[in-house]
Design a protein around this motif. Structure first.
Motif: not given
Length: 501
Positions: A290-300
């Motif tokens: 979940k944490d990886i997914h959250k930061f991936s949204q910021f990244y994109t």
């Protein structure tokens, strides 16, 4: 573990169904790999002598038998090769072969003749690859085939078969050899075996290895929940074209945030494994993904400029023009604070502008950039959440030597003399200059850059007269500087005209 050498057609002919687990990447071979396989098959088909071609290992986990004794084989290594051979066999069946022989090959290698429902098919791929392959096997060639690779590679083989003897090509396929490795989940560790087979890192990206590492050890239901709710969502956010390139970089930046240390891009997988195990491993897998997914949204939103807030998105575009992805670990942490309402839009925008100013001033003043990754990796730690913006500004003002933030006097001196034309980020300063204080935004990409004093070394008499006796020195020194550049839509009309014109 049981390992046995056998021909590929004997492997395919057995009553079984190959299932690709959801955590594996989709079918990804390109015509380039297909051409190499085609050339190998053509070569071994030329002679009837006992000449074989080794295709490598196929690793499977034998699951169960259904009532018709069709065994399910979960493929953990070999998907790309098996699928490609099935596409080639489909092309052979759709060539100038007689109907009886075509049906015989189909029943031997593409389907399980007495299989019910989905067990009819030898191979069950994932996502859109599945329906595309089934349409080919069922000869529904007019149906929509949504998988680009399935369609592209089938058409490649179909075109190659147009001028070939299908039996000759089949004779080459018969000489393909594999090592069939069957694992027992009670005693064998599929993850360790998978890693050994991909230890060079050439077959799979770091992101692929991470995804498989996280999901492989879970039961099927848990795999599907995490994959569809989080990992597949990340893949869609990045997009097919960007996923393989950007996701490894994202994971490096994510681990930089978590470990406060920058991993080598080639060691992201090993670094992640250590992080994963130190933070609870499989017992904490839901929270980690979940944490990886959250930061991936910021990244994109930053890297692909997908932010819905127009002001923030423009600031991200300006940053990307500066090519400062080394700042992403810092920006991801600040974005997380923005998402949690620790800071508002105004402070976030000011921080983004501060980073732009820092990077651009350093460029103009000729300060080397090789230390920026370390600077940004640790910059977030200097922020005091009670005085967020001022604490960051104070830290940046105090940085010295290779980390320094050039002051106004240094910047003003250097920007008058800097070559601002032959640089990769010239659109950044052109856009910022042109749109400063404007309510009507100008797209600098729609215009060309005009040199007021011409680039032509053979200056006209008008220009020589206007510049004076040292015209050559002036042209050499000031040609690409700020004062000699302007945006225009009339470049061809202006040409080398004099200054007054």
């Amino acid at each position: 573990m049981q390992a046995q050498e056998k021909t590929l057609i004997d492997f395919l002919r057995a009553k079984q169904q190959f299932t690709i687990p959801i955590y594996q990447r989709t079918y990804s071979w390109t015509p380039k790999q297909c051409l190499k396989l085609w050339q190998d098959i053509k070569e071994i088909s030329k002679s009837d002598e006992a000449k074989y071609h080794f295709m490598g290992p196929i690793v499977r986990i034998k699951q169960k038998l259904d009532s018709s004794e069709i065994s399910e084989q979960v493929i953990i290594d070999g998907q790309q090769r098996i699928t490609t051979i099935l596409l080639l066999l489909s092309a052979v069946i759709n060539s100038n072969i007689n109907k009886e022989r075509a049906e015989e090959l189909r029943e031997d290698f593409l389907i399980n003749k007495h299989g019910k429902s989905n067990l009819l098919y030898k191979m069950m791929l994932t996502q859109e690859d599945r329906s595309s392959l089934i349409n080919l096997i069922d000869n529904r060639l007019n149906e929509e085939i949504t998988s680009k690779r399935i369609k592209e590679n089938f058409e490649f083989f179909k075109e190659k078969m147009a001028n070939e003897n299908p039996e000759k090509i089949y004779s080459g396929i018969r000489k393909l050899i594999v090592v069939d490795i069957c694992l027992d989940p009670k005693y064998d560790n599929p993850q360790l075996i998978f890693e050994s087979l991909n230890s060079t890192g050439l077959e799979l990206s770091q992101a692929d290895l991470i995804r498989n590492f996280i999901l492989m050890g879970l039961d099927t239901k848990h795999q599907e929940d995490l994959y569809y709710n989080y990992w597949h969502a990340m893949e869609k956010d990045f997009g097919q074209a960007n996923y393989s390139v950007l996701f490894d970089r994202f994971m490096r930046d994510y681990l930089t945030i978590k470990n406060r240390n920058i991993p080598n891009i080639k060691n992201v997988y090993e670094t992640f494994k250590n992080y994963f195990l130190k933070n609870g491993g499989l017992t904490n897998v839901d929270a980690i993904i979940k944490d990886i997914h959250k930061f991936s949204q910021f990244y994109t939103k930053i890297s692909l400029e997908k932010e819905v807030n127009k002001k923030l998105n423009q600031a991200f575009a300006d940053l990307n023009d500066l090519k400062v992805d080394v700042a992403y670990p810092f920006l991801l942490s600040v974005y997380d604070d923005f998402a949690q309402n620790i800071i508002g839009e105004e402070i976030f925008l000011e921080i983004l502008n501060l980073i732009q100013s820092y990077v651009f001033r350093r460029f103009v003043c000729g300060i080397p950039t090789n230390s920026l990754n370390k600077t940004f990796a640790n910059l977030y730690e200097s922020i005091n959440k009670d005085d967020y913006l001022n604490s960051l500004k104070a830290q940046m003002v105090m940085m010295e030597n290779y980390r320094k933030f050039p002051n106004d006097a240094e910047f003003i001196k250097e920007i008058k003399e800097k070559d601002l034309y032959n640089i990769r980020n010239r659109n950044f300063w052109l856009r910022r200059f042109e749109n400063f204080g404007r309510k009507e935004f100008v797209r600098v990409e729609d215009y060309t850059i005009e040199h007021i004093m011409p680039q032509n070394p053979n200056l006209s008499e008008d220009w020589k007269r206007e510049l004076g006796s040292n015209f050559k020195e002036i042209q050499d020194n000031y040609l690409h500087t700020l004062g000699n550049l302007t945006l225009t839509g009339y470049n061809s009309e202006l040409s080398d005209k004099s200054f007054s014109k």
